[in-house]
Motif scaffolding. Sequence first.
Motif, PDB file in Angstrom:
ATOM      1  N   LYS A 179      52.655  25.389  -2.663  1.00 46.89           N
ATOM      2  CA  LYS A 179      51.995  26.348  -3.584  1.00 46.89           C
ATOM      3  C   LYS A 179      51.117  27.184  -2.831  1.00 46.89           C
ATOM      4  CE  LYS A 179      52.713  23.755  -7.948  1.00 46.89           C
ATOM      5  NZ  LYS A 179      52.031  22.982  -8.649  1.00 46.89           N
ATOM      6  N   GLY A 180      50.426  26.993  -1.809  1.00 49.71           N
ATOM      7  CA  GLY A 180      49.850  27.795  -0.895  1.00 49.71           C
ATOM      8  C   GLY A 180      48.325  27.882  -1.284  1.00 49.71           C
ATOM      9  N   SER A 181      47.345  28.227  -0.505  1.00 48.86           N
ATOM     10  CA  SER A 181      45.985  28.184  -1.040  1.00 48.86           C
ATOM     11  C   SER A 181      45.635  29.504  -2.023  1.00 48.86           C
ATOM     12  CB  SER A 181      45.202  28.562   0.280  1.00 48.86           C
ATOM     13  OG  SER A 181      45.398  29.485   0.963  1.00 48.86           O
ATOM     14  N   TYR A 221      46.301  28.123  -5.495  1.00 39.68           N
ATOM     15  CA  TYR A 221      45.215  27.293  -6.029  1.00 39.68           C
ATOM     16  C   TYR A 221      43.980  27.921  -6.407  1.00 39.68           C
ATOM     17  CZ  TYR A 221      47.954  23.106  -5.221  1.00 39.68           C
ATOM     18  OH  TYR A 221      48.953  21.932  -5.407  1.00 39.68           O
ATOM     19  N   TRP A 222      43.317  28.753  -5.284  1.00 43.71           N
ATOM     20  CA  TRP A 222      42.078  28.991  -5.566  1.00 43.71           C
ATOM     21  C   TRP A 222      41.833  30.271  -6.231  1.00 43.71           C
ATOM     22  CZ3 TRP A 222      38.612  25.952  -3.718  1.00 43.71           C
ATOM     23  CH2 TRP A 222      38.833  24.967  -2.887  1.00 43.71           C
ATOM     24  N   THR A 223      42.969  31.084  -6.880  1.00 45.89           N
ATOM     25  CA  THR A 223      42.890  32.029  -7.863  1.00 45.89           C
ATOM     26  C   THR A 223      42.992  31.413  -9.176  1.00 45.89           C
ATOM     27  OG1 THR A 223      45.249  32.604  -7.973  1.00 45.89           O
ATOM     28  CG2 THR A 223      43.544  33.781  -6.288  1.00 45.89           C
ATOM     29  N   ASN A 224      43.128  30.023  -9.149  1.00 44.83           N
ATOM     30  CA  ASN A 224      43.543  29.410 -10.806  1.00 44.83           C
ATOM     31  C   ASN A 224      42.000  28.964 -11.127  1.00 44.83           C
ATOM     32  OD1 ASN A 224      43.970  27.803 -12.644  1.00 44.83           O
ATOM     33  ND2 ASN A 224      46.363  27.749 -12.311  1.00 44.83           N
ATOM     34  N   PRO A 225      41.704  29.280 -12.244  1.00 40.19           N
ATOM     35  CA  PRO A 225      40.350  28.874 -13.071  1.00 40.19           C
ATOM     36  C   PRO A 225      40.332  27.248 -13.095  1.00 40.19           C
ATOM     37  CG  PRO A 225      41.516  30.293 -14.518  1.00 40.19           C
ATOM     38  CD  PRO A 225      42.133  30.353 -13.177  1.00 40.19           C
ATOM     39  N   LEU A 226      41.517  26.683 -13.266  1.00 39.51           N
ATOM     40  CA  LEU A 226      41.424  25.387 -13.582  1.00 39.51           C
ATOM     41  C   LEU A 226      40.980  24.329 -12.497  1.00 39.51           C
ATOM     42  CD1 LEU A 226      44.480  24.769 -15.965  1.00 39.51           C
ATOM     43  CD2 LEU A 226      42.229  24.994 -16.455  1.00 39.51           C
ATOM     44  N   LEU A 227      41.495  24.947 -11.022  1.00 35.68           N
ATOM     45  CA  LEU A 227      41.096  24.462  -9.983  1.00 35.68           C
ATOM     46  C   LEU A 227      39.343  24.354  -9.761  1.00 35.68           C
ATOM     47  CD1 LEU A 227      41.619  23.000  -7.228  1.00 35.68           C
ATOM     48  CD2 LEU A 227      41.441  25.341  -6.192  1.00 35.68           C
ATOM     49  N   HIS A 228      38.734  25.480 -10.132  1.00 36.52           N
ATOM     50  CA  HIS A 228      37.477  25.648 -10.276  1.00 36.52           C
ATOM     51  C   HIS A 228      36.606  24.647 -11.253  1.00 36.52           C
ATOM     52  CE1 HIS A 228      37.554  28.793  -7.346  1.00 36.52           C
ATOM     53  NE2 HIS A 228      38.626  29.416  -7.932  1.00 36.52           N
ATOM     54  N   VAL A 229      37.395  24.573 -12.407  1.00 36.71           N
ATOM     55  CA  VAL A 229      36.743  23.537 -13.312  1.00 36.71           C
ATOM     56  C   VAL A 229      36.837  22.062 -12.639  1.00 36.71           C
ATOM     57  CG1 VAL A 229      37.274  22.508 -15.455  1.00 36.71           C
ATOM     58  CG2 VAL A 229      37.495  24.974 -15.058  1.00 36.71           C
ATOM     59  N   ALA A 252      43.777  18.618 -13.873  1.00 32.20           N
ATOM     60  CA  ALA A 252      44.951  18.513 -13.129  1.00 32.20           C
ATOM     61  C   ALA A 252      46.467  18.863 -13.265  1.00 32.20           C
ATOM     62  CB  ALA A 252      44.759  17.184 -12.283  1.00 32.20           C
ATOM     63  N   VAL A 253      46.554  18.051 -14.627  1.00 29.35           N
ATOM     64  CA  VAL A 253      47.752  18.037 -15.122  1.00 29.35           C
ATOM     65  C   VAL A 253      48.303  19.715 -15.495  1.00 29.35           C
ATOM     66  CG1 VAL A 253      49.280  17.474 -17.180  1.00 29.35           C
ATOM     67  CG2 VAL A 253      47.887  15.724 -15.906  1.00 29.35           C
ATOM     68  N   PHE A 254      47.441  20.167 -16.401  1.00 29.85           N
ATOM     69  CA  PHE A 254      47.523  21.775 -16.622  1.00 29.85           C
ATOM     70  C   PHE A 254      47.569  22.762 -15.742  1.00 29.85           C
ATOM     71  CE2 PHE A 254      45.863  20.094 -20.753  1.00 29.85           C
ATOM     72  CZ  PHE A 254      46.978  20.861 -21.434  1.00 29.85           C
ATOM     73  N   LEU A 255      46.701  22.560 -14.285  1.00 31.53           N
ATOM     74  CA  LEU A 255      46.811  23.128 -13.098  1.00 31.53           C
ATOM     75  C   LEU A 255      48.402  23.009 -12.588  1.00 31.53           C
ATOM     76  CD1 LEU A 255      45.540  24.625 -10.931  1.00 31.53           C
ATOM     77  CD2 LEU A 255      44.929  22.549  -9.936  1.00 31.53           C
ATOM     78  N   ALA A 256      48.810  21.741 -12.461  1.00 34.73           N
ATOM     79  CA  ALA A 256      50.071  21.387 -11.774  1.00 34.73           C
ATOM     80  C   ALA A 256      51.219  22.288 -12.584  1.00 34.73           C
ATOM     81  CB  ALA A 256      50.485  19.913 -11.724  1.00 34.73           C
TER      82      ALA A 256
END
Length: 149
Positions: A69-71, A74-82, A141-145
């Motif tokens: 998916k590339g950085s 990931y890094w623009t998704n708020p769920l990763l930050h949560v 993580a599930v919602f992020l994926a």
Amino acid sequence: MTLEAILAYLHILAILTMVVFLSSEAALCRMEWMNAKVVERLARVDMVYGIAAVTVLATGIARTVWGIKGSAWYWTNPLLHVKLTLFVIVGVMSIFPTISYLRWRRRLRADGTLPAEAEVRKTRRLVMIQAHLVALIPLFAVFLARGFG
């Protein structure tokens, strides 16, 4: 594709290791089971827990950098930050039990003293809070994926 699978495997393995050793801390850190062997074991279990946590972080970052998916995704998704925020909170909370286990072991080796009941209860409470927070991370993580966020 093979790299993605290997990174995912290593990340999941590290997570499982971390959870097993956090659960072991929760099981061992009880006044009714406290003895010299448990004090020594808690310090060792906590060390493996810490190593596993660092490995979780390293493999997670590796997945964002070298994953399919590339950085940027990931890094623009708020769920990763949560997820990361929860992980950091758990990491900061784990400092107190680590210091306690090392202090207990030092005292035990110096004069054979076991920790006081109040210390054990306070430490166990923090370990249990960590365990409950760690259990929330896979939800995000599930919602992020699945592309939420």
